[in-house]
Design an enzyme around this catalytic site. Structure first.
Site, PDB file in Angstrom:
ATOM      1  N   ARG A  20       0.846  -1.190   0.000  1.00 49.98           N
ATOM      2  CA  ARG A  20       0.000   0.000   0.000  1.00 49.98           C
ATOM      3  C   ARG A  20       0.877   1.234   0.000  1.00 49.98           C
ATOM      4  O   ARG A  20       1.838   1.318   0.768  1.00 49.98           O
ATOM      5  CB  ARG A  20      -0.900  -0.013   1.237  1.00 49.98           C
ATOM      6  CG  ARG A  20      -1.941   1.058   1.269  1.00 49.98           C
ATOM      7  CD  ARG A  20      -2.799   0.913   2.506  1.00 49.98           C
ATOM      8  NE  ARG A  20      -3.399  -0.416   2.621  1.00 49.98           N
ATOM      9  CZ  ARG A  20      -4.073  -0.834   3.680  1.00 49.98           C
ATOM     10  NH1 ARG A  20      -4.203  -0.042   4.717  1.00 49.98           N
ATOM     11  NH2 ARG A  20      -4.593  -2.038   3.702  1.00 49.98           N
ATOM     12  N   SER A  54      -8.701  -0.457  -1.493  1.00 45.48           N
ATOM     13  CA  SER A  54      -9.715  -0.862  -0.517  1.00 45.48           C
ATOM     14  C   SER A  54     -10.571   0.340  -0.114  1.00 45.48           C
ATOM     15  O   SER A  54     -11.105   1.034  -0.963  1.00 45.48           O
ATOM     16  CB  SER A  54      -9.045  -1.530   0.690  1.00 45.48           C
ATOM     17  OG  SER A  54      -9.996  -2.057   1.570  1.00 45.48           O
ATOM     18  N   HIS A  55     -10.672   0.603   1.181  1.00 49.11           N
ATOM     19  CA  HIS A  55     -11.524   1.676   1.690  1.00 49.11           C
ATOM     20  C   HIS A  55     -10.767   2.982   1.897  1.00 49.11           C
ATOM     21  O   HIS A  55     -11.331   3.954   2.396  1.00 49.11           O
ATOM     22  CB  HIS A  55     -12.124   1.252   3.032  1.00 49.11           C
ATOM     23  CG  HIS A  55     -11.063   0.967   4.065  1.00 49.11           C
ATOM     24  ND1 HIS A  55     -10.353  -0.208   4.068  1.00 49.11           N
ATOM     25  CD2 HIS A  55     -10.579   1.702   5.090  1.00 49.11           C
ATOM     26  CE1 HIS A  55      -9.485  -0.185   5.061  1.00 49.11           C
ATOM     27  NE2 HIS A  55      -9.590   0.955   5.691  1.00 49.11           N
ATOM     28  N   LYS A  79      -3.020  -6.563  -3.400  1.00 49.00           N
ATOM     29  CA  LYS A  79      -3.182  -7.744  -2.564  1.00 49.00           C
ATOM     30  C   LYS A  79      -2.701  -8.941  -3.384  1.00 49.00           C
ATOM     31  O   LYS A  79      -3.218  -9.197  -4.476  1.00 49.00           O
ATOM     32  CB  LYS A  79      -4.637  -7.909  -2.146  1.00 49.00           C
ATOM     33  CG  LYS A  79      -5.134  -6.776  -1.247  1.00 49.00           C
ATOM     34  CD  LYS A  79      -6.580  -6.965  -0.819  1.00 49.00           C
ATOM     35  CE  LYS A  79      -7.003  -5.858   0.145  1.00 49.00           C
ATOM     36  NZ  LYS A  79      -8.407  -5.995   0.584  1.00 49.00           N
ATOM     37  N   ASP A 128     -17.334  -2.341   1.277  1.00 48.32           N
ATOM     38  CA  ASP A 128     -16.215  -1.398   1.224  1.00 48.32           C
ATOM     39  C   ASP A 128     -15.678  -1.291  -0.201  1.00 48.32           C
ATOM     40  O   ASP A 128     -16.253  -1.830  -1.146  1.00 48.32           O
ATOM     41  CB  ASP A 128     -15.134  -1.790   2.230  1.00 48.32           C
ATOM     42  CG  ASP A 128     -14.244  -2.925   1.761  1.00 48.32           C
ATOM     43  OD1 ASP A 128     -14.727  -3.792   1.002  1.00 48.32           O
ATOM     44  OD2 ASP A 128     -13.066  -2.957   2.156  1.00 48.32           O
ATOM     45  N   ASP A 170     -13.300  -2.504  -2.003  1.00 43.22           N
ATOM     46  CA  ASP A 170     -12.986  -3.665  -2.850  1.00 43.22           C
ATOM     47  C   ASP A 170     -13.841  -4.874  -2.514  1.00 43.22           C
ATOM     48  O   ASP A 170     -13.550  -5.986  -2.944  1.00 43.22           O
ATOM     49  CB  ASP A 170     -11.497  -4.015  -2.795  1.00 43.22           C
ATOM     50  CG  ASP A 170     -11.045  -4.554  -1.451  1.00 43.22           C
ATOM     51  OD1 ASP A 170     -11.601  -4.132  -0.422  1.00 43.22           O
ATOM     52  OD2 ASP A 170     -10.123  -5.386  -1.419  1.00 43.22           O
ATOM     53  N   ASP A 218     -14.605  -6.673   0.203  1.00 42.42           N
ATOM     54  CA  ASP A 218     -14.290  -7.775   1.114  1.00 42.42           C
ATOM     55  C   ASP A 218     -14.716  -7.491   2.552  1.00 42.42           C
ATOM     56  O   ASP A 218     -14.508  -8.322   3.433  1.00 42.42           O
ATOM     57  CB  ASP A 218     -12.810  -8.154   1.054  1.00 42.42           C
ATOM     58  CG  ASP A 218     -11.869  -7.028   1.458  1.00 42.42           C
ATOM     59  OD1 ASP A 218     -12.352  -5.931   1.825  1.00 42.42           O
ATOM     60  OD2 ASP A 218     -10.639  -7.231   1.385  1.00 42.42           O
ATOM     61  N   ARG A 219     -15.318  -6.333   2.806  1.00 39.90           N
ATOM     62  CA  ARG A 219     -15.832  -6.022   4.145  1.00 39.90           C
ATOM     63  C   ARG A 219     -17.301  -5.611   4.033  1.00 39.90           C
ATOM     64  O   ARG A 219     -17.731  -5.069   3.022  1.00 39.90           O
ATOM     65  CB  ARG A 219     -14.993  -4.938   4.822  1.00 39.90           C
ATOM     66  CG  ARG A 219     -13.581  -5.414   5.082  1.00 39.90           C
ATOM     67  CD  ARG A 219     -12.821  -4.502   6.022  1.00 39.90           C
ATOM     68  NE  ARG A 219     -12.709  -3.173   5.472  1.00 39.90           N
ATOM     69  CZ  ARG A 219     -13.047  -2.066   6.132  1.00 39.90           C
ATOM     70  NH1 ARG A 219     -13.534  -2.140   7.360  1.00 39.90           N
ATOM     71  NH2 ARG A 219     -12.900  -0.889   5.576  1.00 39.90           N
ATOM     72  N   HIS A 251     -14.198  -8.094   8.283  1.00 37.58           N
ATOM     73  CA  HIS A 251     -13.883  -9.196   7.376  1.00 37.58           C
ATOM     74  C   HIS A 251     -14.542 -10.464   7.935  1.00 37.58           C
ATOM     75  O   HIS A 251     -14.414 -10.761   9.121  1.00 37.58           O
ATOM     76  CB  HIS A 251     -12.369  -9.444   7.304  1.00 37.58           C
ATOM     77  CG  HIS A 251     -11.610  -8.450   6.500  1.00 37.58           C
ATOM     78  ND1 HIS A 251     -11.416  -8.582   5.150  1.00 37.58           N
ATOM     79  CD2 HIS A 251     -10.975  -7.307   6.844  1.00 37.58           C
ATOM     80  CE1 HIS A 251     -10.699  -7.575   4.696  1.00 37.58           C
ATOM     81  NE2 HIS A 251     -10.422  -6.784   5.710  1.00 37.58           N
TER      82      HIS A 251
END
Length: 467
Positions: A17, A106-107, A116, A241, A243, A245-246, A328
């Site tokens: 990141r 992501s967020h 990732k 979120d 991407d 995944d949450r 998650h």
């Protein structure tokens, strides 16, 4: 390859990141891609991976650079294009490709982006493997070759699996909020296919996220969702979120649930079918979930925080369900052990449609505690792990301390966690107690210990319980 400067702090425990245009450029992405391809060839003899990206303005160029680097290491790439991370994970596991990359921030704010990286069966690289990729990227010893590039759409097979798994016995109404991010590509359609009437909020793809950052852990980002559930008389509302995944959840009255409560209800669903199963929880998890799992005959298994660590532990130990305080949730019952927020939404829709009770009824009986959100106290990257270790040593002689990831300190009538974040220059702190008085007392004990470390900043007013 020509020399290039890499910021080592981009290579974190769960992913890579950095700041776009500064730490992270297409040239940097290309070098990381070649290092990753080299690692896969040498470690796993892998020669084909799957690639996907989110819809941030920087993601196309970063994906292109990364893919060019992977192919230059002799590894072929199957590109699935715009895709939530769980769709990328699904494609890797379902197609038997032992590697993959999701280019996503992501967020996080739009000036951030990252990658990732996967190894086998859709599981992310372990922290030491990410550091090995960094070491290769900083050198000049790469594999060579020219991998092929192809395109493939993973969505039809993904939707087919979800439809077979979650077809509803009755129709329900769901409001979805993808926050203008890539979960809008998979989530609403999946819910329609299983039998939901879907009202979509912020469904237009816009990587600048004009309405709100897609982060269901921040209560304010779900204000519009809560209002829309009431406006449309919906049975539930779900948020994803950046991407996908949450997962966030709102009931028929517009009430937003905490991640720990969601995990507890997911565990209830599993344990009703599979009594005595283990459920993975991370060290941030509230007693709301831990106690409820135990009360229903389940076995909570504590794990370090981090999606790569949790999924690996579930895979290695045969655990069917897991979750974290970061929202998650990992599913391995007739699935691939992935954190998939669209899967979670479909599962809740099926739970709700299976009887005539409202969603709020499924959350009844959960024990309430006075609990903080995850508190992020600024602490430089160079100091945070040392400070966390010293805090652990301080409390070890005074209380019972779980040390699998920082210090989870047991005060009998409450607990506190102090750990070094693996994703930023902060200490992660969480506090929970049976009463507000004890919460305040435990917070004072933790604050006094942290005050001995001038590297840690405790912002004014931080530390109030979650509302």
């Amino acid at each position: 390859m020509p020399p290039i400067t890499l910021n080592p702090l981009m290579f974190r425990a769960y992913d890579i990141r950095g700041t776009v245009g500064d730490d992270l450029t297409p040239a940097v992405a290309e070098r990381i891609g070649r290092a990753y391809g080299t690692y896969l060839v040498r470690q796993y003899d892998v020669h084909e991976i799957v690639a996907g990206r989110d819809n941030r303005p920087s993601s196309v160029a970063l994906r292109d650079g990364f893919v060019e680097g992977v192919r230059a290491a002799g590894v072929s790439v199957v590109d699935i294009g715009l895709a939530p991370s769980p769709l990328l994970y699904f494609a890797a596991a379902h197609w038997g490709l032992d590697g993959g990359v999701s280019v996503t921030g992501s967020h996080n704010p739009t000036h951030m982006n990252g990658m990732k990286l996967l190894e086998r069966r859709g599981i992310p690289l372990a922290p030491d493997e990410i550091q090995r990729v960094r070491e290769i990227a900083q050198g000049d010893d790469f594999e060579g070759g020219r991998g092929a590039l192809s395109e493939r759409d993973a969505k039809p097979e993904y939707w087919d699996l979800l439809t077979r798994r979650f077809a509803l016995p009755r129709r329900i109404k769901v409001v979805t909020d993808a926050g203008n991010a890539v979960a809008t590509l998979t989530g609403p359609e999946a819910l329609r296919r299983i039998g939901c009437d879907v009202v979509e909020l912020f469904a237009e793809l816009d990587g600048t996220f004009p309405h709100h950052l897609p982060d269901p852990q921040v209560a304010e980002t779900m204000t519009a969702l809560r209002a829309a559930v009431l406006q449309h008389g919906a049975d539930l509302g779900v948020a994803w979120d950046g991407d996908g995944d949450r997962f966030g959840l709102v009931n028929e009255r517009g009430v937003r649930y905490q991640a720990d409560e969601i995990l507890a209800v997911l565990a209830r669903d599993l344990l009703a079918r599979r009594p005595g199963e283990r459920v993975l929880v991370d060290v941030k998890t509230s007693l709301t979930a831990v106690d409820d799992i135990r009360s229903r005959g389940g076995v909570p298994v504590f794990a370090p925080t981090g999606h790569s660590l949790g999924k690996r532990k579930m895979r290695d130990e045969g655990i069917l369900l897991g979750g974290e305080g970061s929202a998650h949730y990992y599913f391995a019952e007739d699935y691939y052990g992935l954190d998939d927020a669209v899967f979670a939404a479909c599962l809740f829709a099926r739970m709700l449609a299976a009887d005539d009770q409202p969603l709020s009824a499924h959350f009844q009986g959960l024990r309430a505690f006075v609990t903080s959100p995850e508190l992020k106290l600024p602490c430089p990257d160079r100091a945070k792990f040392r400070v966390a270790a010293e805090i652990t040593a301080h409390f070890r002689d005074l209380y019972s301390v779980m040390e699998i990831d920082g210090a989870r300190i047991d005060f009998d009538d409450g607990w506190a966690l102090v750990r070094a974040s693996n994703t930023g220059p902060v200490l992660s702190v969480r506090i929970e107690a049976q009463s507000r008085d004890r919460y305040d007392a435990i917070r004072a004990i933790i604050w006094d210990a942290l005050a001995q470390h001038p590297e840690v900043t405790i912002p004014e007013g931080v530390g109030e319980p979650a509302s």
